[in-house]
Design an enzyme around this catalytic site. Structure first.
Site, short mmCIF file in Angstrom:
data_model
loop_
_atom_site.label_atom_id
_atom_site.label_comp_id
_atom_site.label_asym_id
_atom_site.label_seq_id
_atom_site.Cartn_x
_atom_site.Cartn_y
_atom_site.Cartn_z
N VAL A 163 -16.00 16.13 -21.21
CA VAL A 163 -14.74 15.51 -21.65
C VAL A 163 -13.63 16.54 -21.53
O VAL A 163 -13.76 17.67 -22.01
CB VAL A 163 -14.82 15.01 -23.12
CG1 VAL A 163 -13.51 14.34 -23.52
CG2 VAL A 163 -15.98 14.03 -23.30
N GLU A 164 -12.56 16.14 -20.88
CA GLU A 164 -11.38 17.01 -20.75
C GLU A 164 -10.43 16.69 -21.91
O GLU A 164 -9.99 15.55 -22.06
CB GLU A 164 -10.71 16.74 -19.41
CG GLU A 164 -9.52 17.62 -19.11
CD GLU A 164 -8.88 17.27 -17.79
OE1 GLU A 164 -8.07 18.09 -17.31
OE2 GLU A 164 -9.15 16.19 -17.24
N ILE A 165 -10.14 17.69 -22.73
CA ILE A 165 -9.21 17.51 -23.85
C ILE A 165 -7.84 18.01 -23.41
O ILE A 165 -7.69 19.16 -23.02
CB ILE A 165 -9.69 18.29 -25.10
CG1 ILE A 165 -11.09 17.80 -25.53
CG2 ILE A 165 -8.70 18.13 -26.25
CD1 ILE A 165 -11.68 18.57 -26.69
#
Length: 499
Positions: free
Chosen positions: A476-478
């Site tokens: 997951v890219e935050i």
């Protein structure tokens, strides 16, 4: 009975860098207990080799030696190679010399002329399990948390302390290759079933007791490959059956790696070439392939990303420190398409209540069916049961009514990549949710700062970009916007770690 430490031989354990605790009992059985005082786990590095060789020298001086037990005082047996050392290593000749030095010590151990037992008290992965492979028998604590395996390939490496040569000779090439190429980690029961360990123990006392008993009952023990007339389990490497395997294995491997990961092919080559020669020559072949892996840019990048950076994330090193840990109870997902459906599944799998919303009940229900299909597949493969599947599905509620999202502490927008549509669902949802709720967008193309301009609370707006398929891609890219505050960022970290 007598004992001493190898390492810093003073009596202050606090000052030890590495210690091998050498104990001999009245049955003339020596126990080598590994202990690295300045680390939470034992790792294979230069200090380990030095102290291990000192203990090994002492073993060769023993008269009337009955046998040897290898074990650990740590929670785990040996965690594997020191990856800091691997990351820094760049001189091939030095790496090769280091490897061969350690492997020579393992070879001396297994040809000592006395039965050698690994009393595995905790997880033994990578080089740790390779040390156990150099023993004649492996007794393991029956603990569901313990893992056994050779996962080096997941970091762009190969099992280079004998793993590509001993494991195939022990359980057969056909059974060993998937474990080596895929880097599978096995539970204790699986390790026993697949022949990676030989015996289970109920507790630590039983572990040592069974190890001693096996030594006394098998005084003439040798490695199978050191016996005259050794036959490969599952068939000779030059048999017609194996010829078929060697013909298709490279193609199957490249089909999965697209030739972007060199380590799996080098594992295949090491096993194949090593199977055609004597063990000691095979060991040198393995060392050369590992040197090639260690010095590759792929391995350096994978070690950095999948070990050091991932551990830093899991430990919360990049998470804002001024925010208390938060556990999410209910997540609202806008859009039940492929991405929204996948996010719903992984959230429910983590035990979080999910409200899956779309423009119609039919569309939302279709999204929930994605979870049904995944659970059916898991059930057919024996990885789930009806009770667990039913429990997960009960956590996913479908709706077309935005007010159902009112008590969600996190909203994840996963609608089409259209600014106007995203703005509309943002405004509609923020009108009904708590003022403390976080709003996240799964966008992959639109800047978060721009999307946050449509929010009443831009400080609570963040990007959570999942990758497809969500249930397989554990990434997951935050993405923070210009006004995203620390509390929102910290909670975003908490959610991602929670799932």
């Amino acid at each position: 009975m007598y004992w001493w430490w190898y390492g810093d031989r003073n009596n202050n354990r606090e000052g030890l860098v590495m210690s091998v605790i050498y104990t001999k009992n009245d049955k003339n059985i020596v126990t080598l207990c590994f202990e690295m005082a300045d680390r939470k786990a034992n790792v294979l590095n230069q200090e380990f080799i030095k102290n291990f060789k000192e203990a090994l020298h002492e073993l060769t001086q023993e008269k009337d030696l009955t046998g040897v037990i290898l074990t650990s005082s740590k929670k785990d047996f040996i965690a594997g190679a020191d990856l800091e050392m691997m990351l820094a290593a760049d001189e091939p000749s030095e790496i090769f010399a280091w490897l061969e030095d350690f492997k020579l010590a393992l070879r001396k151990l297994e040809t000592l002329g006395a039965p050698i037992v690994a009393a595995i008290n905790g997880s033994a992965l990578g080089g740790g399990y390779e040390v156990a492979l150099a023993c004649h028998h492996r007794v393991i604590l029956n603990n569901p948390k313990i893992q056994i395996g050779l996962p080096e390939v997941t970091l762009g490496l190969l099992p280079g302390a004998g793993g590509t040569q001993r494991l195939p000779r022990m359980i057969g090439i056909e059974k060993a290759l998937p474990l080596l190429i895929e880097g599978k980690r096995l539970k204790v029961s699986q390790a026993l079933e697949n022949g990676l360990v030989d015996q289970l123990a109920d507790d630590l006392e039983d572990l040592i007791s069974k190890s001693e008993r096996w030594i006394l009952e098998n005084p003439e023990s040798k490695q199978a490959w050191d016996e005259k007339g050794f036959k490969w389990p599952g068939g000779s490497p030059i048999s017609p059956k194996m010829a078929q395997l060697w013909a298709v294995a490279p193609s199957m491997t490249n089909q999965k790696t697209y030739a972007n990961y060199p380590a799996p092919m080098k594992i295949l080559a090491a096993v194949h070439e090593g199977s055609l020669v004597d063990f000691d020559t095979a060991s040198r072949i393995e060392s050369r392939y590992l040197v090639n892996c260690i010095t590759s840019k792929e391995a350096k990048n994978m070690i950095q990303s999948f070990w050091f950076q991932l551990n830093a994330i899991n430990k919360g090193q990049q998470r804002p420190k001024n925010v208390a840990p938060y556990k999410f109870q209910k997540v609202g997902i806008l859009g039940a398409g492929m991405m929204g459906a996948g996010i719903a599944y992984v959230s429910a799998k983590a035990g979080i209540n999910v409200i899956l919303k779309d423009v119609s009940i039919e569309a939302a229900e279709k999204g929930k069916q994605y979870s049904v299909k995944l659970l059916d597949k898991a059930f057919s493969r024996g990885r789930s049961n009806e009770q667990d599947a039913s429990k997960l599905l009960d956590l996913i509620k479908v709706t077309d009514d935005v007010t159902e999202l009112s008590d969600c502490d996190l909203i994840i927008e996963a609608v089409f990549e259209d600014r106007k549509l995203k703005a509309a669902v943002t405004n509609e949802t923020e009108a009904v949710v708590s003022e403390h709720a976080i709003f996240a967008s799964n966008t992959s193309t639109i800047p978060i700062t721009g999307l946050a301009e449509q929010s009443k609370r831009p400080q609570q707006f963040i990007g959570l970009h999942f990758f497809s398929p969500v249930d397989k891609m554990k990434l997951v890219e935050i993405i923070v916007g210009k006004e995203t505050n620390d509390e929102t960022l910290a909670k975003a970290y908490d959610y991602v770690l929670q799932i």
